[in-house]
Design a protein around this motif. Structure first.
Motif, short mmCIF file in Angstrom:
data_model
loop_
_atom_site.label_atom_id
_atom_site.label_comp_id
_atom_site.label_asym_id
_atom_site.label_seq_id
_atom_site.Cartn_x
_atom_site.Cartn_y
_atom_site.Cartn_z
N VAL A 226 -2.87 4.25 -7.71
CA VAL A 226 -3.77 3.90 -6.61
C VAL A 226 -4.78 5.01 -6.36
N ARG A 227 -4.27 6.24 -6.35
CA ARG A 227 -5.16 7.39 -6.10
C ARG A 227 -6.19 7.53 -7.21
N GLU A 228 -5.76 7.41 -8.46
CA GLU A 228 -6.66 7.60 -9.58
C GLU A 228 -7.67 6.47 -9.69
N ARG A 229 -7.28 5.25 -9.36
CA ARG A 229 -8.22 4.14 -9.38
C ARG A 229 -9.32 4.35 -8.34
N ALA A 230 -8.93 4.87 -7.19
CA ALA A 230 -9.91 5.14 -6.15
C ALA A 230 -10.88 6.24 -6.60
N LEU A 231 -10.36 7.28 -7.24
CA LEU A 231 -11.21 8.36 -7.73
C LEU A 231 -12.15 7.86 -8.82
N LEU A 232 -11.65 7.02 -9.71
CA LEU A 232 -12.48 6.49 -10.79
C LEU A 232 -13.61 5.63 -10.22
N ALA A 233 -13.28 4.78 -9.26
CA ALA A 233 -14.30 3.93 -8.64
C ALA A 233 -15.36 4.78 -7.98
#
Length: 308
Positions: A226-233
């Motif tokens: 969840v954290r990494e998807r938010a950072l990627l977005a």
């Protein structure tokens, strides 16, 4: 080898697509690929062959050897080589602007130098400089040292023409500054090719619990994703606004980055990577980038950091 080339050099209208050629069959594939890129972008194609006269003179510099005659013959063969490559392109793209050059220095010096004022430098992954089972010294050196983008044309034996003509543009994202430049280049390539962009973020440093005397993950896998998807977005948001017509797929993986990106390259028309990532400060070409240039199933663009 370093360069003070402007970061905007690639976008100058006069910047050509440069392709290095030798006598290998793989060079023809690189020429075809570079010609298609030049035609698509409205740019000149510059075909270069390096004689490496110092090597020739060392090899034939024995008493009684007519060095001048050998050099003259090498020049003539080089001129014939670049002209055949030009004719090959003109037969398919008669309106394309083409220039040729036979340089006297070694291939690495010539192509690294040309990269400073080129839109991109294209070369084949397999050529005369590559021994079976080894990474070609010219490919490795140019990929590591060129100041501008380097496109290594890798072929897929499963593809009808050897090179993927369809599929997405895949870019590896690791959060480093050079990774951000690679993402920008990937968006541009996807826009030019009217292709989907697949941004692959591989979070391979999740086992940092060992530095806190804890052998397990500091966070649960779902929390990390969840954290990494938010950072990627967040990293992609600005470029998605700049290229609204480029469809984007975001992927997050906790696996080995090389394995994930190699798998993605099987269906990609182009793989874009930074010359080095988070752990690449000790080498001009990071281990991940080097592995992908060696083993990907599609052409690989290596993007280098630009300095004002």
């Amino acid at each position: 080898m370093t360069s003070n080339a402007s970061p905007d050099t690639r976008h100058l209208a006069s910047a050509p697509v440069v392709v290095g050629v030798d006598r290998s069959a793989a060079a023809n594939t690189a020429v075809d690929w570079a010609a298609g890129m030049a035609a698509q972008r409205g740019r000149e194609l510059h075909i270069v062959h390096a004689l490496d006269l110092r090597r020739i003179q060392r090899g034939f510099g024995m008493p009684g050897t007519p060095v001048a005659a050998v050099v003259a013959a090498a020049r003539q063969q080089g001129e014939m080589l670049v002209e055949r490559a030009a004719q090959r392109v003109r037969a398919v793209l008669p309106g394309l602007r083409i220039s040729t050059e036979v340089a006297e220095s070694d291939p690495t010096t010539v192509l690294v130098g040309a990269s400073a004022t080129a839109y991109a430098v294209v070369l084949a992954a397999d050529g005369l400089s590559r021994l079976p089972g080894h990474f070609g010294s010219t490919v490795a050196a140019v990929s590591a040292n060129a100041p501008g983008p380097v496109l290594v044309v890798r072929t897929d034996p499963r593809a009808a023409d050897g090179v993927h003509s369809e599929g997405p543009v895949v870019v590896g994202v690791d959060g480093s500054s050079i990774s951000e430049e690679a993402v920008g280049a990937a968006f541009e390539e996807a826009a030019e090719r009217e292709a989907e962009l697949v941004a692959v973020h591989v979070c391979h440093d999740v086992y940092n619990g060992e530095f806190a005397d804890e052998p397990h993950l500091l966070f649960s896998v779902p929390e990390i994703e969840v954290r990494e998807r938010a950072l990627l977005a967040e990293r992609l948001a600005g470029l998605q606004e700049k290229y609204p017509d480029v469809p984007v797929t975001r992927r997050v993986s906790l696996a080995d980055p090389v394995a994930v990106l190699l798998d993605s390259s099987k269906t990609a028309q182009l793989l874009v990577v930074g010359s080095r990532g988070r752990g690449g400060v000790r080498a001009l070409l990071g281990s991940t980038s080097r592995s992908l240039v060696q083993h990907a199933w599609c052409p690989v663009m290596v993007v280098h950091p630009q300095h004002n």
